[in-house]
Design a protein around this motif. Structure first.
Motif, mmCIF file in Angstrom:
data_model
loop_
_atom_site.group_PDB
_atom_site.id
_atom_site.type_symbol
_atom_site.label_atom_id
_atom_site.label_comp_id
_atom_site.label_asym_id
_atom_site.label_seq_id
_atom_site.Cartn_x
_atom_site.Cartn_y
_atom_site.Cartn_z
ATOM 1 N N GLN A 216 37.675 18.527 -14.045
ATOM 2 C CA GLN A 216 36.752 19.210 -13.381
ATOM 3 C C GLN A 216 37.368 20.656 -13.454
ATOM 4 O O GLN A 216 37.806 21.375 -12.682
ATOM 5 N N ALA A 217 36.604 21.293 -14.350
ATOM 6 C CA ALA A 217 36.503 22.650 -14.747
ATOM 7 C C ALA A 217 35.696 23.503 -13.725
ATOM 8 O O ALA A 217 34.750 22.826 -13.225
ATOM 9 N N GLU A 218 35.774 24.778 -13.872
ATOM 10 C CA GLU A 218 34.884 25.756 -12.710
ATOM 11 C C GLU A 218 33.534 25.428 -13.692
ATOM 12 O O GLU A 218 33.581 25.267 -14.648
ATOM 13 N N TYR A 219 32.654 26.033 -12.825
ATOM 14 C CA TYR A 219 31.104 25.799 -13.073
ATOM 15 C C TYR A 219 30.951 26.664 -14.515
ATOM 16 O O TYR A 219 29.978 26.110 -15.184
ATOM 17 N N SER A 220 31.500 27.633 -14.498
ATOM 18 C CA SER A 220 30.986 28.658 -15.424
ATOM 19 C C SER A 220 31.835 28.190 -16.779
ATOM 20 O O SER A 220 31.409 28.463 -17.986
ATOM 21 N N ARG A 221 32.596 27.330 -16.882
ATOM 22 C CA ARG A 221 33.285 26.761 -17.963
ATOM 23 C C ARG A 221 32.970 25.156 -18.075
ATOM 24 O O ARG A 221 34.135 24.560 -18.478
ATOM 25 N N ALA A 222 32.020 24.817 -17.730
ATOM 26 C CA ALA A 222 31.841 23.325 -17.640
ATOM 27 C C ALA A 222 31.859 22.464 -18.983
ATOM 28 O O ALA A 222 32.347 21.517 -19.145
ATOM 29 N N ARG A 223 31.506 23.327 -20.106
ATOM 30 C CA ARG A 223 31.411 22.912 -21.362
ATOM 31 C C ARG A 223 32.944 22.715 -21.930
ATOM 32 O O ARG A 223 33.001 22.057 -22.705
ATOM 33 N N GLU A 224 33.832 23.045 -21.106
ATOM 34 C CA GLU A 224 35.263 22.611 -21.728
ATOM 35 C C GLU A 224 35.652 21.458 -20.858
ATOM 36 O O GLU A 224 36.819 21.166 -21.283
ATOM 37 N N ASN A 225 35.079 20.626 -20.098
ATOM 38 C CA ASN A 225 35.452 19.450 -19.381
ATOM 39 C C ASN A 225 35.700 18.392 -20.602
ATOM 40 O O ASN A 225 34.902 18.557 -21.780
ATOM 41 N N GLU A 226 36.650 17.400 -20.240
ATOM 42 C CA GLU A 226 36.937 16.455 -21.403
ATOM 43 C C GLU A 226 37.456 15.219 -20.598
ATOM 44 O O GLU A 226 37.845 15.132 -19.419
ATOM 45 N N LEU A 227 37.521 14.125 -21.255
ATOM 46 C CA LEU A 227 38.035 12.842 -20.894
ATOM 47 C C LEU A 227 39.562 12.780 -21.676
ATOM 48 O O LEU A 227 39.397 12.797 -22.944
ATOM 49 N N MET A 228 40.431 12.685 -20.988
ATOM 50 C CA MET A 228 41.737 12.753 -21.727
ATOM 51 C C MET A 228 42.420 11.288 -21.663
ATOM 52 O O MET A 228 42.515 10.720 -20.506
ATOM 53 N N VAL A 229 42.611 10.783 -22.798
ATOM 54 C CA VAL A 229 43.422 9.796 -22.828
ATOM 55 C C VAL A 229 44.835 10.027 -23.014
ATOM 56 O O VAL A 229 45.197 10.631 -24.028
ATOM 57 N N MET A 230 45.693 9.456 -22.281
ATOM 58 C CA MET A 230 46.935 10.099 -22.243
ATOM 59 C C MET A 230 48.214 8.853 -22.545
ATOM 60 O O MET A 230 48.141 7.441 -21.840
ATOM 61 N N LYS A 231 49.331 9.117 -23.033
ATOM 62 C CA LYS A 231 50.533 8.200 -23.177
ATOM 63 C C LYS A 231 51.409 9.237 -22.561
ATOM 64 O O LYS A 231 52.022 9.983 -23.068
ATOM 65 N N LEU A 232 52.120 8.611 -21.504
ATOM 66 C CA LEU A 232 53.169 8.926 -20.911
ATOM 67 C C LEU A 232 54.536 8.178 -21.015
ATOM 68 O O LEU A 232 54.549 6.880 -20.868
ATOM 69 N N SER A 233 55.520 8.709 -22.040
ATOM 70 C CA SER A 233 56.556 7.877 -22.553
ATOM 71 C C SER A 233 57.854 8.650 -21.998
ATOM 72 O O SER A 233 57.944 9.631 -21.633
ATOM 73 N N GLY A 234 59.049 7.823 -22.082
ATOM 74 C CA GLY A 234 60.361 8.331 -21.719
ATOM 75 C C GLY A 234 60.322 8.807 -20.440
ATOM 76 O O GLY A 234 61.110 9.715 -20.080
ATOM 77 N N LEU A 235 59.619 8.064 -19.597
ATOM 78 C CA LEU A 235 59.767 8.376 -18.133
ATOM 79 C C LEU A 235 61.185 7.730 -17.687
ATOM 80 O O LEU A 235 61.209 6.448 -17.222
ATOM 81 N N SER A 236 61.916 8.641 -17.222
ATOM 82 C CA SER A 236 63.344 8.112 -16.846
ATOM 83 C C SER A 236 63.368 7.869 -15.276
ATOM 84 O O SER A 236 62.627 8.496 -14.522
ATOM 85 N N ARG A 237 64.515 7.072 -14.929
ATOM 86 C CA ARG A 237 64.829 7.051 -13.470
ATOM 87 C C ARG A 237 65.573 8.225 -13.010
ATOM 88 O O ARG A 237 66.104 9.045 -13.820
ATOM 89 N N MET A 238 65.538 8.340 -11.750
ATOM 90 C CA MET A 238 66.466 9.784 -11.105
ATOM 91 C C MET A 238 67.770 9.577 -11.636
ATOM 92 O O MET A 238 68.170 8.425 -11.409
ATOM 93 N N GLU A 239 68.376 10.491 -11.644
ATOM 94 C CA GLU A 239 69.988 10.757 -12.060
ATOM 95 C C GLU A 239 70.766 10.175 -10.683
ATOM 96 O O GLU A 239 70.664 10.569 -9.706
ATOM 97 N N ARG A 240 71.765 9.410 -11.015
ATOM 98 C CA ARG A 240 72.449 8.772 -9.741
ATOM 99 C C ARG A 240 73.832 8.389 -10.328
ATOM 100 O O ARG A 240 74.235 8.557 -11.649
ATOM 101 N N ASP A 241 74.926 8.222 -9.457
ATOM 102 C CA ASP A 241 76.310 7.754 -9.809
ATOM 103 C C ASP A 241 76.171 6.696 -10.453
ATOM 104 O O ASP A 241 75.538 5.504 -9.901
ATOM 105 N N ARG A 242 76.701 6.478 -11.805
ATOM 106 C CA ARG A 242 76.587 5.234 -12.448
ATOM 107 C C ARG A 242 77.955 4.745 -12.289
ATOM 108 O O ARG A 242 78.085 3.614 -13.524
ATOM 109 N N GLU A 243 78.999 4.980 -11.488
ATOM 110 C CA GLU A 243 80.234 4.322 -11.545
ATOM 111 C C GLU A 243 80.020 2.691 -11.516
ATOM 112 O O GLU A 243 80.662 1.970 -11.777
ATOM 113 N N ASP A 244 79.071 2.197 -10.486
ATOM 114 C CA ASP A 244 78.875 0.715 -10.314
ATOM 115 C C ASP A 244 77.931 0.429 -11.244
ATOM 116 O O ASP A 244 77.591 -0.889 -10.940
ATOM 117 N N SER A 245 77.278 0.979 -12.381
ATOM 118 C CA SER A 245 76.652 0.256 -13.168
ATOM 119 C C SER A 245 77.263 -0.546 -14.111
ATOM 120 O O SER A 245 78.213 -0.007 -14.678
#
Length: 505
Positions: free
Chosen positions: A146-175
């Motif tokens: 949703q771009a501003e009105y004056s830049r409407a021609r810049e709007n796009e449909l984005m197809v996305m791949k999000l990879s490498g999404l890691s877990r929060m860092e925690r103490d792994r002594e018990d892992s």
């Protein structure tokens, strides 16, 4: 370290909340097409981008991890940590205080921003398997800008791949995992994006995945995009998804053109859009601001046919529409006229079978439970959301909506309009709710406090026991559970995207 985008001013935030488009940053070469709130660096589309998760000082992060499990904690100018639960609408920030997520409450947390806000998106099913619990995680999604009105021609449909999404860092002594496995879990996140030009802002986007019809016609992924111009664009994004995992593959301009442009709404803007989950080849519902609802079906030849006669009955805009998860010919709609209506495609009158008044304000959103199909959740402009038992709803006159029976559950925790609501894909008592108070809340309707627990929570006023979690996301507009990664949510708003998984769901 990359520079963060400048924080929006109060005037800009007020404009966004009022529905205005934001101004695009013009003079800051440090800001790429995507930028992560936690020092992630996103450059330009079609590039693989390294994205860190948490670029804060170790002292701050360690202080958070020693917290008491609150979802958000306060950080003062002197970086002192006030480890108490912050509840928007009940608590206020003092001068010099900002909110910071309590890392101990999350199993995974990633945040990123885009050049323009993407206020509607959808999560895509993939071939990586169901019930995934290992890290790093991968998510495919599609979003409209949703771009501003004056830049409407810049709007796009984005197809996305999000990879490498890691877990929060925690103490792994018990892992039990080895060092190599631990290193893999902490891999750097990567965002890849493919762009489809639209030329108009996106009000709503939804995806539908068609199974293969034969060995020569593989599975395809379709999107329907309702634009501000009143058109509905249908795209086949299968090539864009394939390109993520096919080195050297180049997309052609033809592959980004719509399969069909539907104009039955005659330039009338609309926000209601849904694909039928029970019609594999593709059947689409669309509703507009004039209260009209159209049905469009994919033909055997691959074209698209829209019924010339709309379904009518709402006296104001159709804000949300959804197919029944169990009845092929039944759908429901929610409107700013304060009603929810249930329709049957077989009706010759094209009028609703059930019309019930459920709110004195706009009914913005609704969600039909996939697990218990007689349960319907709704969210309204006054901040209230409710769950209804459709077995208690009786046929009524289309022109005179009847008062609704009492809901199964009703909550007025949020102090601003409800902007999104969705049932958990497998847990039939868990609901995610987004609101204009910049929060996304998780609820478990099965929770009941005993006397001892009630005494323990006596100091927390106006907080229902069914409230599990409060996640802060600036101007959050839409949220969706990931159907294959249990407990994982993705959300979008004026402040960008958030992907997270809590330890409580």
């Amino acid at each position: 370290m990359s520079k963060r985008a400048a924080e929006p001013s109060d005037k800009e935030l007020d404009a966004l909340k009022g529905g205005e488009r934001p101004a695009k940053p013009e003079d800051n070469p440090e800001i790429g097409e995507f930028e992560d709130e936690y020092e992630d660096e996103f450059e330009s589309e079609d590039e693989i981008i390294e994205a860190g998760v948490d670029g804060r000082p170790d002292e701050e992060r360690e202080a958070e991890e020693q917290g008491d499990g609150a979802n958000w904690i306060l950080i003062t100018e002197a970086m002192e940590v006030d480890q108490q639960t912050f509840i928007p609408g009940r608590h206020k920030l003092s001068t010099g205080e900002t909110l910071s997520p309590d890392a101990s409450a999350y199993d995974m947390l990633h945040t990123l921003t885009s050049t323009w806000p993407c206020l509607s998106f959808d999560v895509l099913r993939d071939d990586l398997g169901d019930n995934r619990t290992t890290y790093p995680a991968t998510i495919y999604a599609v979003a409209g800008t949703q771009a501003e009105y004056s830049r409407a021609r810049e709007n796009e449909l984005m197809v996305m791949k999000l990879s490498g999404l890691s877990r929060m860092e925690r103490d792994r002594e018990d892992s039990d995992s080895s060092d190599d496995e631990g290193d893999e879990e902490n891999a750097d996140p990567i965002l890849e994006s493919k762009s489809i030009p639209l030329g108009s802002t996106t009000n709503r986007v939804r995806a539908h995945q068609c199974p293969p019809t034969s060995s020569s016609k593989p599975a395809t992924t379709l999107t329907a995009t309702m634009t501000e111009a009143g058109e509905v664009l249908i795209h086949d994004i299968t090539p864009h998804l394939t390109a993520f995992d096919t080195p050297g593959m180049t997309l052609t301009p033809q592959q980004s053109k719509p399969l069909s442009t539907l104009r039955m709404h005659k330039s009338t803007e609309g926000y209601a859009l849904d694909w039928s989950p029970l019609v594999p080849q593709g059947k689409l519902l669309t509703g507009d601001n004039n209260g009209k609802i159209f049905v469009t079906t994919r033909t055997d030849g691959g074209g698209w046919a829209t019924d010339s006669r709309p379904f009518t009955g709402h006296t104001s805009s159709v804000e949300e529409i959804q197919w029944s998860p169990s009845e092929r010919n039944v759908f429901g709609s929610a409107s700013s006229d304060g009603t929810v209506r249930i329709w049957d495609l077989r009706s010759k009158s094209h009028s609703p079978a059930i019309s019930l008044k459920i709110s004195d304000t706009d009914v913005n959103v609704m969600s039909w439970s996939r697990n218990t199909s007689h349960l319907l959740a709704t969210g309204a402009d006054d901040g209230q959301w409710a769950v209804w038992d459709l077995r208690q709803w009786k046929p009524s006159a289309p022109t005179a909506p009847a008062p609704a029976p009492a809901p199964v559950a009703s909550f007025d925790f949020h102090k601003e309009q409800i902007t999104s609501i969705e049932w958990h894909p497998t847990e039939d008592s868990v609901v995610a709710v987004a609101a204009g108070d910049n929060t996304l809340t998780l609820w478990d309707l099965a929770v009941e406090l005993d006397d001892e627990e009630s005494r323990d929570t006596a100091g927390v006023q106006d907080v229902p026991p069914q409230l599990l979690f409060v996640h802060y996301l600036e101007m959050v507009k839409e949220c969706h559970w990931h159907p294959q990664i249990p407990g994982t949510l993705m959300a979008t708003g004026g402040g960008g995207f958030g992907v997270f998984k809590t330890i409580s769901v």
